[in-house]
Design a protein around this motif. Structure first.
Motif, short mmCIF file in Angstrom:
data_model
loop_
_atom_site.label_atom_id
_atom_site.label_comp_id
_atom_site.label_asym_id
_atom_site.label_seq_id
_atom_site.Cartn_x
_atom_site.Cartn_y
_atom_site.Cartn_z
N SER A 96 0.83 -1.22 0.00
CA SER A 96 0.00 0.00 0.00
C SER A 96 0.86 1.26 0.00
CB SER A 96 -0.92 0.00 1.23
OG SER A 96 -1.79 -1.12 1.20
N ILE A 97 1.96 1.22 0.74
CA ILE A 97 2.86 2.37 0.81
C ILE A 97 3.37 2.75 -0.57
CG2 ILE A 97 5.23 2.98 1.50
CD1 ILE A 97 4.63 1.79 4.23
N LEU A 98 3.68 1.75 -1.37
CA LEU A 98 4.27 2.01 -2.69
C LEU A 98 3.29 2.70 -3.64
CD1 LEU A 98 6.34 -1.28 -3.14
CD2 LEU A 98 7.14 0.98 -2.45
N ARG A 99 2.01 2.71 -3.27
CA ARG A 99 1.03 3.43 -4.07
C ARG A 99 0.83 4.86 -3.57
NH1 ARG A 99 -1.37 -1.89 -4.02
NH2 ARG A 99 -2.68 -1.40 -2.22
N GLN A 100 1.64 5.26 -2.56
CA GLN A 100 1.51 6.59 -1.95
C GLN A 100 2.63 7.53 -2.40
OE1 GLN A 100 -0.80 7.87 0.49
NE2 GLN A 100 -2.07 6.16 -0.22
N ASP A 101 3.27 7.23 -3.52
CA ASP A 101 4.31 8.08 -4.10
C ASP A 101 5.41 8.44 -3.10
OD1 ASP A 101 5.60 9.66 -6.02
OD2 ASP A 101 4.54 11.47 -5.38
N PRO A 102 6.03 7.42 -2.44
CA PRO A 102 7.08 7.73 -1.47
C PRO A 102 8.44 7.93 -2.14
CG PRO A 102 6.74 5.37 -1.55
CD PRO A 102 5.77 5.97 -2.54
N ASN A 103 9.28 8.73 -1.52
CA ASN A 103 10.69 8.80 -1.90
C ASN A 103 11.51 7.81 -1.07
OD1 ASN A 103 9.74 12.03 -1.94
ND2 ASN A 103 10.79 11.31 -3.78
N ILE A 104 11.16 7.77 0.22
CA ILE A 104 11.90 6.91 1.16
C ILE A 104 10.90 6.06 1.93
CG2 ILE A 104 13.43 6.88 3.17
CD1 ILE A 104 14.44 9.67 2.22
N VAL A 105 11.20 4.77 2.05
CA VAL A 105 10.33 3.83 2.76
C VAL A 105 11.14 3.17 3.87
CG1 VAL A 105 9.01 1.70 2.58
CG2 VAL A 105 8.92 3.37 0.72
N MET A 106 10.55 3.10 5.07
CA MET A 106 11.20 2.36 6.14
C MET A 106 10.29 1.21 6.57
SD MET A 106 11.62 1.73 9.67
CE MET A 106 11.44 3.00 10.91
N VAL A 107 10.82 -0.01 6.52
CA VAL A 107 10.10 -1.19 6.96
C VAL A 107 10.72 -1.62 8.28
CG1 VAL A 107 9.37 -3.53 6.36
CG2 VAL A 107 9.80 -1.86 4.55
#
Length: 518
Positions: free
Chosen positions: A334-345
């Motif tokens: 879902s996060i990847l559909r929110q136009d992120p630059n940086i993702v932390m899992v």
């Protein structure tokens, strides 16, 4: 207010100059008698970081140590409470709070729990447990409060054959806090389950819950784990203090070349950076420090965590919720559909999450996460063992930071001592030499342990073109380690010994957390 008190109060409001600035004091050289503590209530002392040091009855004068000498309101309240002139001395708030915990009587009270029939009334989880004035609520609250005051990271409620033993972990070491009578064990566990929204009727299956605990002005999050044992249920609570705040990367004393390389990795537009180490090694703190450095208005940062440990302003944080099917993997999709630059899992726990995270890092996202491995080199094979294609690992992985936490020598009692023959043998095995090494001899400030606080030791593997080729050809962890040694990479043990020689920690402490050769 009479004239003398008013005049004394007004005098404290003069601007601080070198002439009238309160002198600082080393609290741990003072013996604070119990009759002095009766003059200032514990709750007032904790709230204002103030503690009495000396009473001059002839002059009707009370000398106190206070964290903020310009806290005129607190000083005036003390005058009104005691009817004495107050002489303030400046001291560290951390030291004052430590003395308050050490010298004031504990609020843990077992009165009223001697009779079995009375205790059983508290164990059913009925109206008595809902009453804030009940002895059981007061007991559990005081145990939690004591653990928080002592800077504990965890509190253990161990159900044993004859007692329930309460232990707290401070700077990585477990210490006994209190032994509770066996007959109040069910009531204590019921209360802990209630505050963490768990099923008090279930005692045969493990349960996990969360709670929020207020300790004065501080708010701490509690992660609660309940496990059935042969003598009853064991409860372990992880304490996460919101007031600690986010640290900076510089605070971790990362080796300068590694810090420069890590910052270079964090400024890349895509790729995955992993922080690895055992539970409780400070991985999350390092990730938050990195995120805090990357957090800028023109960057969209989204995290998925279990749980959200610290709240970062300007960062979109998502909490995992397994009860509604929101896992790391589904949250990441879902996060990847929110136009992120940086993702932390928060953590890569399975192949599905690893695969999604790595593919995300190859499609223009910078991904940060943690993973449980022993060192940076073995992280590569761990990802492949999870089912990720070696080609994807090679082309997405930017770097791996492995870390551990070691206790630091107490600055108040650190001394240089000749190197023992045993330590000399260990140093020589790593081609190191020293005539003396620092050691804490033990003092009141460190509770005579010789240590106070912890620091990270780290190694950073930066994935180069040659390493990518090795990963694609299914390199073993041993072969990769040998290659990194030849390239002069600093490993955990190297960083640890650098910090031993610099006087931060001891060889004994290093050997507890880092595997050595031979």
């Amino acid at each position: 207010m009479d004239e003398s008190k008013y005049r004394s109060y007004q005098e404290t409001r003069r601007p601080l100059t070198e002439e009238n600035r309160p002198r600082s004091v080393d609290l741990f050289k003072h013996t604070i008698h119990s009759e002095l503590l009766d003059l200032i209530p514990k709750s007032f002392a904790k709230e204002h970081s103030v503690i009495p040091l000396e009473l001059d009855q002839r002059r009707n004068q009370l000398t106190v140590a206070i964290g903020n000498p310009m806290n005129y309101s607190a000083l005036n309240d003390l005058r009104l409470k005691t009817g004495m002139q107050i002489v303030p001395l400046s001291a560290s708030e951390v030291d004052i709070q430590q003395l308050i915990v050490r010298d004031y009587p504990s609020e843990i009270n077992l009165d009223g729990f001697s009779a079995d029939e009375e205790v059983m009334a508290y164990s059913g989880g009925g109206e008595e447990l809902a009453n804030d004035d009940s002895p059981m609520i007061k007991l559990v609250n005081s145990l939690l409060q004591d653990a928080v005051d002592r800077r504990a990271s965890d509190i253990h409620f161990d159900s044993q054959e004859k007692y329930m033993v309460v232990r707290i972990r401070i700077d990585g070491e477990l210490r006994e806090l209190k032994k509770l009578p066996k007959n109040i064990q069910p009531a204590v566990i019921s209360r802990l389950k209630i505050i963490s929204s768990l099923d008090i009727t279930e005692s045969r299956a493990p349960q996990d819950g969360r709670a929020v605990f207020k300790n004065g002005s501080r708010v701490v999050d509690l992660r609660v784990s309940v496990l059935p044992t042969i003598h009853g249920e064991k409860v372990v609570i992880r304490i996460m203090d919101r007031s600690v705040g986010i640290r900076k990367l510089e605070d971790f004393r990362i080796e300068p070349n590694n810090l420069k390389a890590l910052r270079h990795l964090l400024r890349q537009p895509h790729g995955i950076i992993l922080v690895t180490g055992p539970t409780g090694s400070g991985k999350s703190s390092t990730l938050y420090a990195a995120l805090n450095e990357l957090n800028e208005p023109n960057v969209n940062i989204i995290t998925v965590e279990d749980p959200v440990e610290y709240q970062l302003e300007g960062v979109n944080q998502v909490a995992v919720n397994s009860s509604i099917g929101l896992s790391f993997a589904s949250g990441l999709r879902s996060i990847l559909r929110q136009d992120p630059n940086i993702v932390m899992v928060g953590e890569i726990r399975d192949g599905e999450t690893a695969e999604i995270a790595i593919r995300a890092s190859m499609t223009g996202h910078l991904v940060l996460s943690t993973i449980h491995t022993n060192d940076s080199a073995s992280t590569v094979n761990r990802l492949i063992d999870m089912g990720v294609d070696p080609f994807l690992v090679a082309n997405s992985l930017g770097g791996v930071l492995s870390q551990r936490l070691v206790r630091t020598i107490c600055s108040s009692c650190s001394v240089q001592e000749p190197v023992s023959s045993q330590d000399m043998t260990i140093l020589e095995a790593y081609h190191l030499h020293a005539r003396t090494l620092a050691k804490g001899k033990g003092c009141a400030k460190c509770s005579f342990t010789g240590y106070q606080g912890r620091m990270a030791i780290q190694e950073l593997l930066v994935v180069t073109t040659e390493i990518r080729k090795m990963i694609t050809s299914n390199v073993t962890s041993e072969a990769l380690t040998d290659y990194l040694k030849r390239q002069g990479m600093k490993f955990l043990i190297d960083d640890a010994f650098d910090k031993v020689l610099a006087g931060y920690t001891t060889i004994e402490e290093v050997l507890k957390v880092v595997a050595t050769e031979g």
